[in-house]
Design an enzyme around this catalytic site. Structure first.
Site, PDB file in Angstrom:
ATOM      1  N   GLU A 147      46.438  64.049 -24.650  1.00  0.00           N
ATOM      2  CA  GLU A 147      47.622  64.736 -25.176  1.00  0.00           C
ATOM      3  C   GLU A 147      48.826  64.383 -24.316  1.00  0.00           C
ATOM      4  OE1 GLU A 147      49.457  69.141 -26.191  1.00  0.00           O
ATOM      5  OE2 GLU A 147      47.341  68.715 -26.584  1.00  0.00           O
ATOM      6  N   THR A 156      50.679  77.511 -31.689  1.00  0.00           N
ATOM      7  CA  THR A 156      51.255  77.953 -30.414  1.00  0.00           C
ATOM      8  C   THR A 156      52.286  79.059 -30.646  1.00  0.00           C
ATOM      9  OG1 THR A 156      53.063  76.359 -30.493  1.00  0.00           O
ATOM     10  CG2 THR A 156      50.989  75.611 -29.524  1.00  0.00           C
ATOM     11  N   LYS A 157      52.658  79.734 -29.552  1.00  0.00           N
ATOM     12  CA  LYS A 157      53.713  80.740 -29.629  1.00  0.00           C
ATOM     13  C   LYS A 157      55.020  80.111 -30.106  1.00  0.00           C
ATOM     14  CE  LYS A 157      51.870  83.739 -25.978  1.00  0.00           C
ATOM     15  NZ  LYS A 157      52.123  84.351 -24.646  1.00  0.00           N
ATOM     16  N   LYS A 189      70.324  64.964 -32.916  1.00  0.00           N
ATOM     17  CA  LYS A 189      71.621  64.331 -33.152  1.00  0.00           C
ATOM     18  C   LYS A 189      71.416  62.840 -33.426  1.00  0.00           C
ATOM     19  CE  LYS A 189      74.300  67.574 -30.356  1.00  0.00           C
ATOM     20  NZ  LYS A 189      75.242  67.748 -29.216  1.00  0.00           N
ATOM     21  N   ASP A 227      55.047  59.598 -16.171  1.00  0.00           N
ATOM     22  CA  ASP A 227      55.503  59.040 -17.436  1.00  0.00           C
ATOM     23  C   ASP A 227      54.313  58.524 -18.237  1.00  0.00           C
ATOM     24  OD1 ASP A 227      56.830  57.749 -19.501  1.00  0.00           O
ATOM     25  OD2 ASP A 227      57.399  56.028 -18.283  1.00  0.00           O
ATOM     26  N   GLU A 252      55.318  77.569 -32.071  1.00  0.00           N
ATOM     27  CA  GLU A 252      55.210  77.320 -33.500  1.00  0.00           C
ATOM     28  C   GLU A 252      55.355  78.607 -34.308  1.00  0.00           C
ATOM     29  OE1 GLU A 252      52.080  75.161 -36.622  1.00  0.00           O
ATOM     30  OE2 GLU A 252      51.684  75.197 -34.472  1.00  0.00           O
ATOM     31  N   ASP A 269      60.304  66.304 -28.249  1.00  0.00           N
ATOM     32  CA  ASP A 269      61.738  66.515 -28.383  1.00  0.00           C
ATOM     33  C   ASP A 269      62.247  65.739 -29.600  1.00  0.00           C
ATOM     34  OD1 ASP A 269      64.549  66.615 -28.081  1.00  0.00           O
ATOM     35  OD2 ASP A 269      64.353  66.784 -25.901  1.00  0.00           O
TER      36      ASP A 269
END
Length: 234
Positions: free
Chosen positions: A65, A213-214, A144, A117, A216, A140
């Site tokens: 993950e 998840t919380k 924009k 990374d 979500e 993320d």
């Protein structure tokens, strides 16, 4: 803490990369998280070391993950599947510390974490054709338009993942941003190494093994949709 966690803020400056798996944001460590990074990292952490393959139980399927946040859903998945290896990568120390605490609390032996990374980990520590699944949940979205190029799901990164997955391995993505979901679908649909598992060639229902998840739930309460994509490595 042992001088083992190699985070981007203490690495030497390198030439600008075309892909980054993250943007480092500052976060304050709680006392518990700080103690976990000191005392639990040697047990449950994996240090980044270029040219050294990650060691795990090779008789069990391995799930990677990328960007596990605070680690709650990853811990839940590892707890529900003790017959699988789980590796989590996250660059934010508070999340790593929280995940370490949860690993200990649940007495898990099948989950290890890294603080580095993900691109470099994939390139330098994950053997080709070794992973059974790669999952990236709610990355993320860089919503924009001028920032879209910063999204982790790009053709070059998807190609790198395809090299690390076994034939028949799964790439599972999820996002609550429709435009990002459409971008993901376009990138994956154009990747020759993958086939969409959706019978309608778009999105799949949330698999039962992906916990809600919380984050979500909060989005759902605000009326946000969630899109899951699953592609199989040919």
């Amino acid at each position: 803490m042992n001088e083992q966690i190699n985070t981007p803020d203490n690495q030497q400056i390198k030439p600008k990369r075309t892909i980054r798996s993250f943007v480092l944001r500052q976060g304050r460590l709680t006392k518990g998280q700080e103690q976990a990074l000191t005392h639990l990292w040697p047990i449950f952490g994996i240090d980044y070391q270029s040219g050294t393959n990650i060691e795990f139980n090779l008789s069990q399927p391995t799930v990677l993950e990328i960007g596990f946040g605070m680690g709650a859903s990853l811990v839940e998945m590892a707890k529900a599947a003790p017959n699988k290896n789980f590796i989590g990568i996250e660059v934010h120390k508070p999340g790593v510390g929280a995940c370490l605490m949860a690993i200990e609390d649940n007495q898990l032996s099948n989950l290890k974490v890294m603080c580095h990374d993900a691109v470099e980990v994939l390139e330098n520590m994950i053997p080709d054709n070794s992973l059974d699944k790669v999952q990236i949940f709610f990355p993320d979205p860089w919503h924009k338009a001028r920032h879209n190029k910063r999204r982790i799901i790009q053709p070059k990164f998807v190609n790198l993942i395809s090299q690390k997955l076994k034939s028949g391995g799964i790439l599972h993505l999820a996002t609550d941003w429709q435009h990002y979901a459409e971008h993901m679908l376009e990138v994956l649909s154009n990747a020759d190494a993958f086939t969409n598992l959706s019978p309608t060639n778009d999105y799949v229902p949330r698999p039962e093994d992906r916990p809600i998840t919380k984050f979500e739930k909060r989005g759902q309460n605000l009326g946000h949709g969630v899109w899951d994509l699953q592609f199989i490595r040919k």
